[in-house]
Design an enzyme around this catalytic site. Structure first.
Site, PDB file in Angstrom:
ATOM      1  N   GLU A 299      27.376 -22.088 -24.469  1.00 30.56           N
ATOM      2  CA  GLU A 299      28.397 -22.916 -23.832  1.00 30.56           C
ATOM      3  C   GLU A 299      28.303 -24.353 -24.350  1.00 30.56           C
ATOM      4  O   GLU A 299      29.271 -24.928 -24.823  1.00 30.56           O
ATOM      5  CB  GLU A 299      28.205 -22.884 -22.320  1.00 30.56           C
ATOM      6  CG  GLU A 299      29.193 -23.766 -21.565  1.00 30.56           C
ATOM      7  CD  GLU A 299      28.820 -23.942 -20.111  1.00 30.56           C
ATOM      8  OE1 GLU A 299      29.736 -24.200 -19.309  1.00 30.56           O
ATOM      9  OE2 GLU A 299      27.627 -23.849 -19.772  1.00 30.56           O
ATOM     10  N   HIS A 300      27.118 -24.942 -24.244  1.00 34.15           N
ATOM     11  CA  HIS A 300      26.858 -26.299 -24.739  1.00 34.15           C
ATOM     12  C   HIS A 300      25.889 -26.237 -25.911  1.00 34.15           C
ATOM     13  O   HIS A 300      24.863 -25.552 -25.837  1.00 34.15           O
ATOM     14  CB  HIS A 300      26.219 -27.168 -23.645  1.00 34.15           C
ATOM     15  CG  HIS A 300      27.155 -27.586 -22.569  1.00 34.15           C
ATOM     16  ND1 HIS A 300      27.981 -28.684 -22.687  1.00 34.15           N
ATOM     17  CD2 HIS A 300      27.397 -27.059 -21.341  1.00 34.15           C
ATOM     18  CE1 HIS A 300      28.687 -28.814 -21.572  1.00 34.15           C
ATOM     19  NE2 HIS A 300      28.355 -27.837 -20.746  1.00 34.15           N
TER      20      HIS A 300
END
Length: 399
Positions: A299-300
């Site tokens: 996601e990040h």
């Protein structure tokens, strides 16, 4: 705290484990409407509400006491995101090729329901991330839903953002039950065309159940962070970014991939008293680190390396990338967006954007000036596929 030397295996986030239970809730809301919503709010949130929608007088009362500094912060981010998404908007276009005009016309989705989780803390930033691109896309009707606090109010910052994005209504209901309500409609809750916003495993399960009748942004698990760091990285900054991301919950996998054994040891020492699930993996080269990150598709992704911009083209899979002096936490508050794909879904999709609230309508027209070669090609393919009337329809208009 748990520190694992290595990289995480495939996510253990199993939405299917609660599907049967959530389906009962969804079916109940579909059958009993507002009555079920009020009962579930009492059962799950411990709050008695006499109405599903937050009325005008209640909004005014619930807004009382909202700190001006928080209002100013919201105004600042709202302005920034509005400018960003105005620049992001796609354009309508037409092009003439071979005597026929082909085009795309972008139109907004009719109605959207934005779910803003409650639970431990309010998240007005989530409403900004979903509401601003929806507003810029000119979605006709925006509805907001969020669990009530103990006095039956929705968090005042969420109400304030709802006013900025011109939301039609605010529903003081949370969980799987409001997802069902926005998908099917109740006496009060309007049926919408698409539901967006994060939520717990029960909310995600509800999205899976209703996605045959309503659009959804995705099915997401706990937040994820992968950090790539070399010997130039500051261990204090790396550790702080890891601890910051772990605030989202103990289930969130926080991964450090580094080319420096010294950095790995320093970071492990700094996070040893923190709550969370941390992975630390030492590799031989930056290329190896990037390959692992692309496989994890997080996601990040945060780059604590020299000249990070030089490796951006090597990153194929990530929901959001932060680099330079920008920590991943900054994305949560100023964007571009923090509603991001998890569970390796960044392999095929990305952050929520204005495109999630628009639909492209294809356009074709000509004035009998179409190139005969193109016309014959269409006719030939139609006959090859066994569609004789398709072929006749194509030819008849161009005799």
């Amino acid at each position: 705290m748990t520190v694992v030397h290595g990289i995480p295996k495939q996510s253990q986030y199993d939405v299917s484990s609660v599907l049967s239970y959530v389906r009962q809730i969804v079916d109940d809301v579909r059958r009993r409407g507002d009555t079920a919503l009020i009962e579930y709010t009492k059962k799950f949130d411990g709050v008695d509400i006499d109405s599903v929608e937050l009325g005008s007088d209640a909004k005014i009362k619930c807004l009382e006491g909202l700190d001006n500094e928080v209002k100013n912060a919201i105004d600042t981010v709202y302005e920034l995101l509005t400018k960003f998404y105005e620049e992001f908007k796609p354009r309508d276009f037409q092009v003439e090729l071979g005597g026929v005009k082909l085009g795309i016309m972008w139109k907004p989705i009719g109605s959207v329901g934005i779910y803003v989780p409650g639970g431990r803390k309010p998240y007005p930033s989530t409403l900004l991330m979903a509401g601003v691109p929806a507003q810029v896309a000119k979605v006709h009707r925006i509805y907001v839903a969020s669990p009530p606090n103990k006095i039956g109010c929705v968090d005042p910052a969420i109400i304030y953002v709802s006013q900025l994005i011109n939301a039609q209504s605010i529903y003081r209901v949370g969980g799987a039950q409001i997802i069902a309500a926005m998908a099917y409609g109740t006496e009060t809750v309007k049926k919408v065309d698409k539901i967006v916003g994060p939520g717990n495993i029960y909310v995600q399960a509800a999205k899976i159940i209703v996605r045959d009748v309503v659009g959804i942004d995705g099915v997401e698990g706990p937040t994820e962070l992968v950090i790539i760091a070399d010997e130039s990285a500051d261990p204090n900054q790396v550790a702080l970014d890891m601890m910051a991301q772990s605030e989202h919950g103990l289930e969130s996998p926080i991964v450090l991939i580094t080319t420096s054994q010294k950095l790995a040891l320093a970071v492990e020492n700094l996070i040893k008293d923190s709550k969370g699930t941390f992975y630390i993996h030492v590799v031989e080269s930056l290329e190896e680190a990037l390959a692992i990150a692309n496989e994890l598709a997080p996601e990040h992704l945060s780059l604590h390396i020299n000249e990070a911009y030089k490796v951006l083209s090597s990153i194929d899979n990530a929901g959001a990338i932060s680099a330079g002096t920008s920590p991943p936490a900054l994305i949560d508050y100023i964007g571009p967006n923090h509603i991001l794909p998890t569970n390796r879904w960044s392999r095929v999709r990305g952050a929520l954007t204005v495109y999630d609230f628009l639909k492209p309508i294809a356009i074709l027209f000509d004035d009998k000036n179409i190139d005969k070669k193109i016309l014959r090609a269409a006719e030939t393919l139609a006959r090859y596929e066994g569609f004789d009337f398709h072929a006749k329809s194509i030819v008849m208009r161009h005799v």
